[in-house]
Write a protein that holds these residues in place. Structure first.
Motif, short mmCIF file in Angstrom:
data_model
loop_
_atom_site.label_atom_id
_atom_site.label_comp_id
_atom_site.label_asym_id
_atom_site.label_seq_id
_atom_site.Cartn_x
_atom_site.Cartn_y
_atom_site.Cartn_z
N LEU A 212 14.13 -12.71 5.66
CA LEU A 212 13.48 -14.02 5.57
C LEU A 212 14.01 -14.87 6.72
O LEU A 212 15.21 -15.12 6.82
N ILE A 213 13.11 -15.29 7.59
CA ILE A 213 13.51 -16.00 8.81
C ILE A 213 12.85 -17.38 8.84
O ILE A 213 12.00 -17.72 8.01
N SER A 214 13.22 -18.17 9.84
CA SER A 214 12.64 -19.49 10.06
C SER A 214 11.81 -19.48 11.34
O SER A 214 11.86 -18.53 12.12
N ASN A 215 11.04 -20.55 11.54
CA ASN A 215 10.38 -20.76 12.82
C ASN A 215 10.41 -22.26 13.14
O ASN A 215 11.14 -23.01 12.48
N GLU A 216 9.62 -22.70 14.09
CA GLU A 216 9.65 -24.11 14.49
C GLU A 216 9.18 -25.04 13.38
O GLU A 216 9.58 -26.19 13.31
N LYS A 217 8.31 -24.54 12.51
CA LYS A 217 7.75 -25.39 11.45
C LYS A 217 8.47 -25.25 10.12
O LYS A 217 8.56 -26.21 9.36
N GLU A 218 8.97 -24.06 9.82
CA GLU A 218 9.56 -23.80 8.52
C GLU A 218 11.01 -23.33 8.63
O GLU A 218 11.31 -22.41 9.38
N LYS A 219 11.89 -23.99 7.90
CA LYS A 219 13.28 -23.55 7.81
C LYS A 219 13.45 -22.61 6.61
O LYS A 219 12.66 -22.63 5.67
N ILE A 220 14.48 -21.79 6.66
CA ILE A 220 14.88 -21.04 5.48
C ILE A 220 15.38 -22.05 4.45
O ILE A 220 16.06 -23.02 4.80
N ILE A 221 15.05 -21.85 3.19
CA ILE A 221 15.51 -22.73 2.12
C ILE A 221 16.38 -21.92 1.16
O ILE A 221 15.98 -20.84 0.72
N ILE A 222 17.55 -22.45 0.86
CA ILE A 222 18.51 -21.73 0.00
C ILE A 222 19.01 -22.68 -1.08
O ILE A 222 19.48 -23.78 -0.79
N THR A 223 18.91 -22.26 -2.34
CA THR A 223 19.46 -23.07 -3.42
C THR A 223 19.81 -22.20 -4.62
O THR A 223 19.16 -21.18 -4.88
N ASP A 224 20.83 -22.64 -5.35
CA ASP A 224 21.19 -21.99 -6.61
C ASP A 224 20.87 -22.90 -7.79
O ASP A 224 21.34 -22.67 -8.91
N HIS A 225 20.07 -23.95 -7.55
CA HIS A 225 19.72 -24.85 -8.64
C HIS A 225 18.86 -24.11 -9.66
O HIS A 225 17.87 -23.46 -9.28
N PRO A 226 19.20 -24.18 -10.95
CA PRO A 226 18.44 -23.41 -11.95
C PRO A 226 16.96 -23.78 -12.04
O PRO A 226 16.14 -22.93 -12.40
N ASN A 227 16.60 -25.01 -11.70
CA ASN A 227 15.19 -25.41 -11.76
C ASN A 227 14.32 -24.62 -10.78
O ASN A 227 13.13 -24.45 -11.00
N ALA A 228 14.92 -24.15 -9.70
CA ALA A 228 14.16 -23.38 -8.71
C ALA A 228 13.83 -21.98 -9.22
O ALA A 228 12.95 -21.31 -8.68
N LEU A 229 14.53 -21.53 -10.27
CA LEU A 229 14.29 -20.20 -10.82
C LEU A 229 13.15 -20.18 -11.84
O LEU A 229 12.69 -19.12 -12.26
#
Length: 236
Positions: A212-229
């Motif tokens: 999973l990579i990024s580009n000029e428009k989209e960054k990688i998103i990383i979270t361990d927040h339970p709501n994201a699951l």
């Protein structure tokens, strides 16, 4: 006459209260956590085994280390990502505030695994290719009548911070730490790309892996927040 006076005064507290409510709402709405959770809620979720190249998606899985894991500064837990902050209470005239004296974040490459399928994530700090929010699950503090723990004292010494001030009184300090622990469940979003696998994975017989990579428009998103699951259904 009294009625006119009351009517002319009442709007002022109402405007002040409304302004405070609006301010609190805006701080909450534009916080890092809420921005990331809103972005993820609008991002297509796919199982790792069904990722398509060049698609910006989110995946869920557990974190596994590629190399020797990082060690969290205070809790000493093994992890692939940690963020920590040390703050000091500072007085200024009749008011006081918390001043950040250490703000540190460290990451390393890691795998995300779910049901035997893997993706690899390579967070970079320069230039930064990711956005993140980690739940702060380790805290410590000290004050005039609150001695720091031996672990907190040792950490402060590591960063050349004296825990005592004038007359040997404890300084008002606080610490918070968030990590992605080995085996922890998390959510990552990025653009799916097939890559040659340089580091072998036990029980993984393939020479290529999705990254999973990024580009000029989209960054990688990383979270361990339970709501994201939380998912209503998995889109395949």
């Amino acid at each position: 006459m009294i009625l006119v006076s009351v009517l002319s005064i009442t709007p002022i507290p109402f405007i002040v209260i409304s302004g405070l409510i609006l301010f609190v709402f805006l701080v909450y709405y534009f916080s890092k956590k809420q921005i990331i959770l809103r972005k993820l809620s609008k991002t297509r979720h796919r199982a790792i085994s069904s990722l398509k190249a060049n698609e910006f998606v989110k995946v869920h899985g557990k974190a596994l280390h590629v190399k020797d894991p990082l060690i969290a500064p205070l809790s000493k837990r093994k992890c692939v990502f940690y963020t920590m902050r040390i703050e000091k209470k500072v007085s200024s005239g009749k008011s006081s505030y918390w001043k950040t004296i250490v703000d540190e974040e460290k990451t390393q490459d890691f795998f995300l695994e779910h049901n035997g399928s893997y993706v690899i994530i390579r967070p970079k700090s320069s230039p930064k290719n990711y956005k993140s929010f980690l739940v702060k699950d380790k805290k410590a503090n000290s004050g005039v009548f609150n001695d720091p723990t031996s672990e907190f004292k040792e950490l402060l010494r590591t960063y050349n911070i004296d825990s005592e001030g004038f007359f040997g009184l404890n300084k008002r300090l606080r610490y918070e730490e968030g990590i992605i622990e080995i085996g922890e469940k998390l959510t990552v979003a990025g653009i799916a790309k097939w890559k040659i696998l340089n580091e072998p994975i036990p029980e993984y017989a393939y020479s290529k892996i999705v990254e999973l990579i990024s580009n000029e428009k989209e960054k990688i998103i990383i979270t361990d927040h339970p709501n994201a699951l939380k998912e209503s259904r998995i889109r395949l």
